[in-house]
Design a protein around this motif. Structure first.
Motif, mmCIF file in Angstrom:
data_model
loop_
_atom_site.group_PDB
_atom_site.id
_atom_site.type_symbol
_atom_site.label_atom_id
_atom_site.label_comp_id
_atom_site.label_asym_id
_atom_site.label_seq_id
_atom_site.Cartn_x
_atom_site.Cartn_y
_atom_site.Cartn_z
ATOM 1 N N ILE A 46 0.863 -0.890 0.247
ATOM 2 C CA ILE A 46 -0.231 -0.213 -0.231
ATOM 3 C C ILE A 46 1.238 1.062 0.072
ATOM 4 N N PHE A 47 0.240 2.552 -1.003
ATOM 5 C CA PHE A 47 1.283 3.180 -1.501
ATOM 6 C C PHE A 47 0.853 4.856 -1.029
ATOM 7 N N PRO A 48 0.726 5.820 -0.412
ATOM 8 C CA PRO A 48 2.066 5.946 0.125
ATOM 9 C C PRO A 48 1.796 5.167 1.872
ATOM 10 N N LYS A 49 3.092 4.787 2.261
ATOM 11 C CA LYS A 49 3.126 5.192 3.698
ATOM 12 C C LYS A 49 2.795 5.935 4.527
ATOM 13 N N HIS A 50 1.686 6.120 4.575
ATOM 14 C CA HIS A 50 1.538 7.072 5.637
ATOM 15 C C HIS A 50 -0.102 6.684 6.690
ATOM 16 N N PHE A 51 0.184 6.570 7.481
ATOM 17 C CA PHE A 51 -0.532 5.656 8.083
ATOM 18 C C PHE A 51 -0.671 6.735 9.779
ATOM 19 N N LEU A 52 -0.723 7.816 9.960
ATOM 20 C CA LEU A 52 -0.985 8.371 10.988
ATOM 21 C C LEU A 52 -1.481 9.948 9.956
ATOM 22 N N LEU A 53 -2.692 10.210 10.292
ATOM 23 C CA LEU A 53 -3.085 11.241 10.175
ATOM 24 C C LEU A 53 -3.009 12.447 10.680
ATOM 25 N N GLN A 54 -4.119 13.406 10.356
ATOM 26 C CA GLN A 54 -4.929 14.366 10.947
ATOM 27 C C GLN A 54 -6.391 14.824 11.038
ATOM 28 N N PRO A 55 -7.195 15.156 11.846
ATOM 29 C CA PRO A 55 -8.376 15.579 11.387
ATOM 30 C C PRO A 55 -8.647 15.757 10.413
#
Length: 168
Positions: free
Chosen positions: A47-56
């Motif tokens: 899965i890309f991007p490897k970004h799994f910490l998001l802001q509201p």
């Protein structure tokens, strides 16, 4: 020439139990190996991007790359879902999500041959939405002052395979 018959020792209850235990252990090991290797038709999903910490308020578009043994990786037509849409909601079925409120949930990515679960965490302060400005309200776009020198330098100082072609 005489043939001698070799007698096998009498089978006892203990030898049968030992044989049964060894056979059971070998069968268990074989089943374990089959379970860890997976079925031959399954593919690994990246899965890309490897970004799994998001802001509201943050939106993200995930893309799926499918890798099968013995074949080239390819972009997969995946279906997405979220376990808790109150934390992260699916905006578009192509993989566009929006972080709604702080918390943790799992995203489920499915292809015809595989499934993968990803943990996504939403934390921090809410991001203000970006304001959009219609192009007709701008007097000029100054991208030439920033982008064109960068591209000129990249092309002229780091040419690739004879590019740019220059006539003599």
């Amino acid at each position: 020439m005489s043939l001698t018959q070799i007698e096998s020792p009498p089978r006892t209850l203990r030898s049968r139990r030992t044989r049964l235990a060894i056979t059971s252990l070998l069968l268990l090991c074989l089943l374990g190996l089959l379970a860890t290797s997976g079925s031959p038709g399954t593919a690994e999903l990246d899965i890309f991007p490897k970004h799994f910490l998001l802001q509201p308020g943050e939106q993200i578009h995930y893309t799926v790359l499918e890798r099968s043994e013995g074949s080239q990786p390819r972009f997969a037509d995946a279906k997405f879902a979220t376990e808790d849409p109150e934390i992260v909601r699916l905006i578009e079925p192509t993989g566009v999500f929006e972080a709604v409120r702080p918390g943790r949930t799992e995203l489920v990515v499915r292809t015809p041959t595989s499934e993968r679960r990803l943990t996504v965490e939403v934390a921090g302060r809410a991001q203000a939405p970006m304001t959009a400005v219609h192009h007709s309200t701008l007097r000029e776009i100054v991208a030439d002052e920033v982008v064109v020198p960068f591209l000129d330098r990249m092309i002229l100082e780091f040419p690739v395979a004879g590019y740019p072609y220059r006539c003599l």
